[in-house]
Design a protein around this motif. Sequence first.
Motif, short mmCIF file in Angstrom:
data_model
loop_
_atom_site.label_atom_id
_atom_site.label_comp_id
_atom_site.label_asym_id
_atom_site.label_seq_id
_atom_site.Cartn_x
_atom_site.Cartn_y
_atom_site.Cartn_z
N ALA A 387 0.83 -1.21 0.00
CA ALA A 387 0.00 0.00 0.00
C ALA A 387 0.86 1.26 0.00
N ALA A 388 2.03 1.20 0.64
CA ALA A 388 2.90 2.37 0.70
C ALA A 388 3.36 2.82 -0.69
N TYR A 389 3.38 1.89 -1.64
CA TYR A 389 3.81 2.23 -2.99
C TYR A 389 2.63 2.42 -3.94
N ALA A 390 1.43 2.56 -3.39
CA ALA A 390 0.25 2.75 -4.23
C ALA A 390 0.35 3.98 -5.13
N PRO A 391 0.84 5.15 -4.64
CA PRO A 391 0.95 6.31 -5.54
C PRO A 391 1.87 6.05 -6.74
N GLN A 392 3.00 5.37 -6.49
CA GLN A 392 3.92 5.08 -7.60
C GLN A 392 3.28 4.11 -8.60
N LEU A 393 2.53 3.13 -8.10
CA LEU A 393 1.87 2.19 -9.00
C LEU A 393 0.78 2.88 -9.81
N VAL A 394 0.05 3.80 -9.17
CA VAL A 394 -0.95 4.57 -9.89
C VAL A 394 -0.28 5.43 -10.97
N THR A 395 0.89 5.97 -10.65
CA THR A 395 1.64 6.76 -11.64
C THR A 395 1.93 5.94 -12.88
N LEU A 396 2.45 4.73 -12.70
CA LEU A 396 2.76 3.88 -13.84
C LEU A 396 1.51 3.52 -14.63
N LEU A 397 0.43 3.19 -13.91
CA LEU A 397 -0.81 2.79 -14.58
C LEU A 397 -1.40 3.94 -15.39
N VAL A 398 -1.43 5.12 -14.78
CA VAL A 398 -2.02 6.27 -15.45
C VAL A 398 -1.22 6.65 -16.69
N LEU A 399 0.10 6.63 -16.58
CA LEU A 399 0.93 6.98 -17.73
C LEU A 399 0.75 5.97 -18.85
N ALA A 400 0.59 4.70 -18.49
CA ALA A 400 0.38 3.68 -19.52
C ALA A 400 -0.93 3.90 -20.25
N VAL A 401 -1.98 4.30 -19.50
CA VAL A 401 -3.29 4.52 -20.12
C VAL A 401 -3.30 5.80 -20.94
N ALA A 402 -2.62 6.85 -20.42
CA ALA A 402 -2.69 8.16 -21.07
C ALA A 402 -1.70 8.33 -22.21
N SER A 403 -0.78 7.39 -22.39
CA SER A 403 0.31 7.58 -23.35
C SER A 403 -0.17 7.69 -24.79
N GLN A 404 -1.37 7.19 -25.09
CA GLN A 404 -1.84 7.19 -26.47
C GLN A 404 -2.32 8.56 -26.93
N ARG A 405 -2.63 9.47 -26.01
CA ARG A 405 -3.19 10.76 -26.42
C ARG A 405 -2.26 11.93 -26.09
N LEU A 406 -1.01 11.66 -25.77
CA LEU A 406 -0.12 12.73 -25.35
C LEU A 406 0.46 13.46 -26.55
N ARG A 407 0.66 14.76 -26.37
CA ARG A 407 1.28 15.56 -27.41
C ARG A 407 2.23 16.55 -26.75
N PRO A 408 3.53 16.18 -26.58
CA PRO A 408 4.47 17.10 -25.96
C PRO A 408 4.84 18.23 -26.91
N PRO A 409 5.45 19.31 -26.41
CA PRO A 409 5.96 20.35 -27.30
C PRO A 409 6.89 19.76 -28.35
N ALA A 410 6.77 20.22 -29.58
CA ALA A 410 7.46 19.59 -30.71
C ALA A 410 8.97 19.59 -30.54
N ALA A 411 9.54 20.63 -29.96
CA ALA A 411 10.99 20.72 -29.82
C ALA A 411 11.45 20.47 -28.39
N ASP A 412 10.63 19.78 -27.61
CA ASP A 412 10.99 19.49 -26.23
C ASP A 412 12.18 18.55 -26.18
#
Length: 422
Positions: A387-412
């Motif tokens: 449970a202590a690592y729940a925030p980190q696991l949520v971070t990985l899960l959310v990034l995996a789900v959201a990765s398909q719609r991301l659009r970073p700055p073009a020259a980042d």
Amino acid sequence: MTALTTAPVAAPPPAAPRRRRVPAWARALIVVAVGVVILSITATLTGQYQLTSRGTTQAAVLLLLPILFAGLGGLWSERAGVINIGLEGMMILGTWGAAWAGYQWGPWAAVLGGVVFGALGGLLHAIATVTFNVNHIVSGVAITLLGMGVTKYLSTLLFEPISQNPRQSPRVEAFDTFSVQPVADGLASIESQQRVLLSDVAGLLGGLLSGLTPLVIIGFALVPISYLVLWRTRFGLRLRSCGENPVAAESLGVKVATYKYIGVVASGALAGLGGAALTLNPGQLGYLEGQTGGRGYIGLAAMIFGNWRPGGLLAGSALFGYVDGVQLRAGGEAVHGLLYGATILAVGLAVLWVARRRWRAALVAAVVGAVVYVVYYSIDTVPREFAAYAPQLVTLLVLAVASQRLRPPAADGVEYRRGEGD
């Protein structure tokens, strides 16, 4: 003379009616409402009323602040075209600067000390990446390592004679807390009645309106301020152009290097403010070696989850802070209840995507919901170590789900040399 004949011109087909796009603020309200309903159902069916209690919300607000500040720092830097993986190091510098200044002159000095020390870390990152074109990732890692080493040395030099502990500072004075009255007391009364949904909403809102500090107000205010400055001013347009196409920006007279410096130094200052939020947290009130706990990286993840936009960044920070608050306030039992809520969310997404004929996404959501429910049904509680690592696991899960719609700055992250636009 023959008359000219013309074929009748066919009338153009009627244009298809344009679908009215739901405003961003309305979509955000819908998402929040759905989340509250899911939490209310989960708390009622599992008996884990801490999920929507005032105390959990207050803890979540305090825990999301450092993540929010770090995420805003990443936003300013990456919108200027500089990847800032060194947010963690700048936050570490901010924790020490806040503790050193706060011990001597009070909480407002702690805020200023955190900002100054974080900005110094940002300045080093800007010199390395903008002036000397060092790889942004390499420079960010170096800043983090430097932050850990410098603060450890300074703590041994200045804090050990006072606190007798080289890893910890003396206690720092905290801000006084306040509540929005009489609304906060009214919501507390409704929460105590344990009415389905109504008491849950009252608990969540009550936590947002009570136990506040000036730093909380500053944190939430910086979200719209960052949006207005970066998206509604000439300065913001020029800074963002450096992250999209620096060559074109320089050809139009924009001083690209100057704007990159401003973005990265502001990034460090905001990360340092996140360090000050940790130092002034009522549960700690001082510097402690390792107290950032990777929150700089989680802030970076919140920024990516928010698609490099302030509103989405706030949502990501709130999600990570809430999960952290739940596991600290109620432990593995409440985290176990969140698995039930995740099952409801997955089923709801599957139904939504079926309605939109997105069969593959619907199938994935249904499978994930089934797996999560099997885990929920198979165990009675989530082990404390997990449970202590729940925030980190949520971070990985959310990034995996959201990765398909991301659009970073073009020259980042693109290395840029002055004069390329000539």
